[in-house]
Design a protein around this motif. Structure first.
Motif, PDB file in Angstrom:
ATOM      1  N   LEU A  46       1.546   9.866   0.510  1.00 47.15           N
ATOM      2  CA  LEU A  46       2.473   9.526   1.601  1.00 47.15           C
ATOM      3  C   LEU A  46       2.862   8.044   1.558  1.00 47.15           C
ATOM      4  O   LEU A  46       4.027   7.686   1.644  1.00 47.15           O
ATOM      5  CB  LEU A  46       1.826   9.865   2.949  1.00 47.15           C
ATOM      6  CG  LEU A  46       2.656   9.576   4.186  1.00 47.15           C
ATOM      7  CD1 LEU A  46       3.905  10.445   4.214  1.00 47.15           C
ATOM      8  CD2 LEU A  46       1.843   9.809   5.454  1.00 47.15           C
ATOM      9  N   LEU A  47       1.859   7.186   1.401  1.00 43.79           N
ATOM     10  CA  LEU A  47       2.145   5.756   1.452  1.00 43.79           C
ATOM     11  C   LEU A  47       2.639   5.198   0.114  1.00 43.79           C
ATOM     12  O   LEU A  47       3.000   4.035   0.029  1.00 43.79           O
ATOM     13  CB  LEU A  47       0.916   4.991   1.942  1.00 43.79           C
ATOM     14  CG  LEU A  47       0.582   5.263   3.415  1.00 43.79           C
ATOM     15  CD1 LEU A  47      -0.646   4.488   3.834  1.00 43.79           C
ATOM     16  CD2 LEU A  47       1.732   4.920   4.330  1.00 43.79           C
ATOM     17  N   ALA A  48       2.623   6.046  -0.926  1.00 41.71           N
ATOM     18  CA  ALA A  48       3.207   5.601  -2.196  1.00 41.71           C
ATOM     19  C   ALA A  48       4.694   5.954  -2.259  1.00 41.71           C
ATOM     20  O   ALA A  48       5.350   5.688  -3.256  1.00 41.71           O
ATOM     21  CB  ALA A  48       2.461   6.222  -3.373  1.00 41.71           C
ATOM     22  N   LEU A  49       5.205   6.565  -1.194  1.00 41.75           N
ATOM     23  CA  LEU A  49       6.634   6.859  -1.139  1.00 41.75           C
ATOM     24  C   LEU A  49       7.404   5.562  -0.871  1.00 41.75           C
ATOM     25  O   LEU A  49       6.868   4.650  -0.246  1.00 41.75           O
ATOM     26  CB  LEU A  49       6.909   7.888  -0.038  1.00 41.75           C
ATOM     27  CG  LEU A  49       6.344   9.293  -0.306  1.00 41.75           C
ATOM     28  CD1 LEU A  49       6.446  10.164   0.937  1.00 41.75           C
ATOM     29  CD2 LEU A  49       7.078   9.943  -1.466  1.00 41.75           C
ATOM     30  N   PRO A  50       8.650   5.522  -1.312  1.00 44.66           N
ATOM     31  CA  PRO A  50       9.385   4.254  -1.197  1.00 44.66           C
ATOM     32  C   PRO A  50       9.941   3.997   0.201  1.00 44.66           C
ATOM     33  O   PRO A  50      11.142   3.865   0.391  1.00 44.66           O
ATOM     34  CB  PRO A  50      10.513   4.433  -2.215  1.00 44.66           C
ATOM     35  CG  PRO A  50      10.753   5.896  -2.245  1.00 44.66           C
ATOM     36  CD  PRO A  50       9.431   6.551  -1.991  1.00 44.66           C
ATOM     37  N   VAL A  51       9.077   3.962   1.147  1.00 42.24           N
ATOM     38  CA  VAL A  51       9.479   3.644   2.525  1.00 42.24           C
ATOM     39  C   VAL A  51       8.477   2.644   3.104  1.00 42.24           C
ATOM     40  O   VAL A  51       7.306   2.655   2.722  1.00 42.24           O
ATOM     41  CB  VAL A  51       9.503   4.894   3.431  1.00 42.24           C
ATOM     42  CG1 VAL A  51      10.697   5.763   3.148  1.00 42.24           C
ATOM     43  CG2 VAL A  51       8.230   5.688   3.297  1.00 42.24           C
ATOM     44  N   SER A  52       8.966   1.829   4.005  1.00 42.59           N
ATOM     45  CA  SER A  52       8.065   0.867   4.624  1.00 42.59           C
ATOM     46  C   SER A  52       7.208   1.615   5.648  1.00 42.59           C
ATOM     47  O   SER A  52       7.537   2.724   6.081  1.00 42.59           O
ATOM     48  CB  SER A  52       8.856  -0.226   5.324  1.00 42.59           C
ATOM     49  OG  SER A  52       9.576   0.345   6.399  1.00 42.59           O
TER      50      SER A  52
END
Lengths: 353, 294
Positions: free
Chosen positions: B131-137
């Protein structure tokens, strides 16, 4: 140059050279627990870089810092010029990653995952994703909850590669893959590197790093203990010398050939009748000197072995504790830059006994 | 020398539906909470229907006999923050239906279950790395999650309103509630729900264990509600009236709204401020914290 492992100089970076991954003195501590200490990495686009270390050495911590999941205690980590913590979203836009222990949401199917990740990334992943799925022989209609571990890993690989990232950060990506699929993954990664992507590949298995990577960093107890090409690592390892002398005929070894104090002759052999040494040729003392010395005492020699250690032995030396084996620590202060790129002059590895 | 590196085609900007949110993350979150929300909406609808059918009849019987058990009277007075004697049957019955402990418990349970998914739930099941490796802040992640949660809350409350409406159809018209007044109560109740959820969200951002986040939210919610009733259990606890402002129910008085027909602006403003403060606190914690699944 003699440097302790914890104070490595940052690899020399040629002016104007854009690095895909640029890590300087990166330290991460979990309270009082060690994470990584003063890690330096300089990886150019188009390179295949192995990150080798035993379990718990700090590979995953380094990777999490690169992906902006962990905040560094000190030092900096940049990917394609963006700070991994403060500009994590920009970094992750250009990065494809696979975590060490890949878990996906169980309701996802391969197709749904491609659509969802495409929606998040703002680009369609379907065409490339289907190509990769064909290559890896993955049925994209299968839900994750029904997938074997190997198939989940394949889906993770597809999701990491489908957007054709400029940097690939892979934490033990061959986990659960059969040897055939490991070969296919390696071929995919080589293609990605040929297309200009930097591939950062962590593993605790030497063989797969050797099969893929041009360059390797070895991490042990949170610090990088070697950073070099495999060829240089081999060359730097020198020769293992094992001479069995006839009883009471062993000469005094020369000062330039120190015996390994920690090695003992076999119990069946008399004390002092055996030389076990690790010889690294220098300008003053070459391999020819060793041969000449042995030739001079040839009448007293019962048996002799002189060979370069194989890579497996070499890497074991890095992993073994210092007390068991006073192995050298190597630092090669040079960024890895592909041969056709502007690169600094290679400097030989320096060693600290 | 030139690099062999080939510049890939630039990525198109992610389609953003709602300002800073990511459509993909909203879809993901909705997919994650859809079934839970449907189950809760169904339960809440069913309970609301039962309460809407039963409570007006029971209240009518009490009024006819002019007798309400003293303990119950005291409980109601504490729940509504006012003397309920003299209020109309439908007003009391539907105020009670929409502040019944079972209804509050179901709403709280949904809020806590949904809001402890991110981040504690994701860390616990090991999906946080993906989830946190997705390109979103992280801010965009939280905004997307919040929008998905708000949409699920609409579904949940729609179930509750639908259940109430279905129950009302079985009542004598004399016992029907005033729908405009009920819809005045609804946003106030939704804000209570959001405060509970945001307490859970804040707890979830601060820990890696979902159970810990759930327990924290449950304890805070229960304590906050029980404060409202302590003095009814034991008269010696009369002093707890002075800390009643800490109770969520102090800002949710449906009978007062039913009787006056006025919007509870003050209460809603306080609850909305608490929501904003808790959401910002969650964002600050999420943006600063390390995330590691192992």
């Amino acid at each position: 140059m003699l440097l302790p492992a914890s104070h490595q100089a940052h690899p020399a970076i040629p002016p104007g050279q854009d690095l895909a991954i640029d890590v300087r003195n990166l330290t991460k501590r979990y309270g009082s627990r060690r994470g990584i200490t003063n890690v330096n990495l300089a990886i150019a686009p188009g390179s295949l870089y192995g990150f080798l270390g035993p379990n718990g050495a700090g590979k995953t911590t380094t990777i999490r810092c690169l992906l902006g999941l962990l905040r560094a205690t000190s030092g900096s980590a940049r990917v394609l010029g963006h700070d991994c913590w403060t500009q994590g979203d920009k970094v992750r836009t250009q990065v494809g990653s696979i975590p060490g222990d890949l878990r996906l949401w169980p309701w996802l199917t391969g197709m749904r995952a491609l659509k969802l990740f495409g929606l998040i990334r703002g680009t369609s992943l379907l065409t490339k994703g289907k190509e990769l799925a064909d290559e890896l022989e993955l049925d994209l209609s299968l839900p994750v909850r029904k997938m074997s571990r190997g198939n989940r890993q394949k889906l993770g690989i597809i999701l990491a590669l489908a957007h054709q990232p400029r940097v690939l950060i892979l934490d033990e990506p061959t986990t659960a893959l059969d040897p055939l699929m490991q070969d296919r993954l390696r071929s995919m990664l080589r293609r990605a590197a040929d297309d200009g992507a930097a591939v950062f590949f962590s593993s605790h298995t030497l063989a797969e790093v050797e099969a893929l990577c041009e360059r390797v960093a070895i991490v042990k107890q949170g610090a990088i203990v070697a950073d070099s090409t495999l060829t240089l690592l081999r060359a730097d390892a020198g020769y293992d010398l094992d001479v069995l002398w006839l009883e009471n005929h062993a000469p005094k070894p020369p000062a330039w050939l120190p015996l390994l104090a920690t090695r003992r002759p076999a119990s069946t052999e008399p004390q002092g009748s055996r030389w076990i040494a690790r010889f690294r040729p220098t300008k003053d003392h070459t391999l020819a000197d060793v041969l000449a010395l042995l030739h001079h005492h040839k009448e007293a020699i019962a048996d002799i072995k002189l060979a370069q250690p194989d890579l497996e032995t070499l890497f074991r030396r890095f992993y073994e504790s210092d007390a068991d084996d006073p192995r050298p620590v190597m630092h090669l202060n040079q960024a890895h830059v592909p041969s056709d790129a502007t690169q600094p002059t290679a400097t030989p590895p320096s060693m600290t006994p | 020398m030139t690099m062999s590196y080939k510049e890939p085609a630039p990525l198109r900007p992610a389609p953003l539906l709602i300002g800073l949110a990511s459509l993909g993350l909203i879809v993901r979150a909705l997919r994650e909470i859809l079934w839970t929300t449907l189950v809760f909406a169904g339960l809440l609808g069913g309970i609301s229907m039962l309460l809407s059918v039963a409570l007006p009849r029971i209240q009518e019987r009490f009024m006819r006999r002019q007798f309400i058990p003293p303990g119950l009277q005291q409980f109601r007075d504490a729940l509504f923050g006012m003397d309920t004697r003299g209020a109309g049957v439908a007003d009391v019955a539907f105020s009670l239906a929409w502040s019944h402990p079972i209804v509050i418990a179901l709403l709280a349970a949904h809020a806590i279950v949904v809001c402890t998914r991110v981040l504690a739930g994701e860390v616990e099941r090991g999906t946080a790395d993906v989830l946190l490796a997705l390109p979103v802040s992280r801010a965009r992640l939280l905004i997307s999650e919040t929008i998905a949660w708000a949409l699920s809350a609409c579904l949940l409350f729609a179930g509750m309103v639908l259940g109430t409406w279905l129950g009302v159809q079985r009542l004598d018209p004399a016992l029907h509630p005033s729908w405009p007044k009920l819809f005045t109560i609804l946003p106030n109740l939704m804000l209570v729900y959001f405060v509970i959820g945001l307490v859970a969200l804040c707890a979830s951002m601060s820990t890696d264990r979902k159970v810990r986040a759930v327990l924290t939210a449950v304890i805070i919610t229960i304590v906050s509600i029980v404060i409202n009733f302590l003095y009814t259990l034991d008269p010696s606890l009369e002093f707890t009236k002075q800390i009643a402002f800490l109770s969520l129910l102090d800002y949710y008085r449906p009978l007062r709204v039913m009787l006056s027909g006025e919007w509870p602006w003050r209460d809603m403003l306080i609850l909305a401020s608490a929501c904003v403060a808790l959401w910002i606190a969650s964002l600050v914690v999420l943006r600063r914290r390390d995330v590691a699944t192992t």
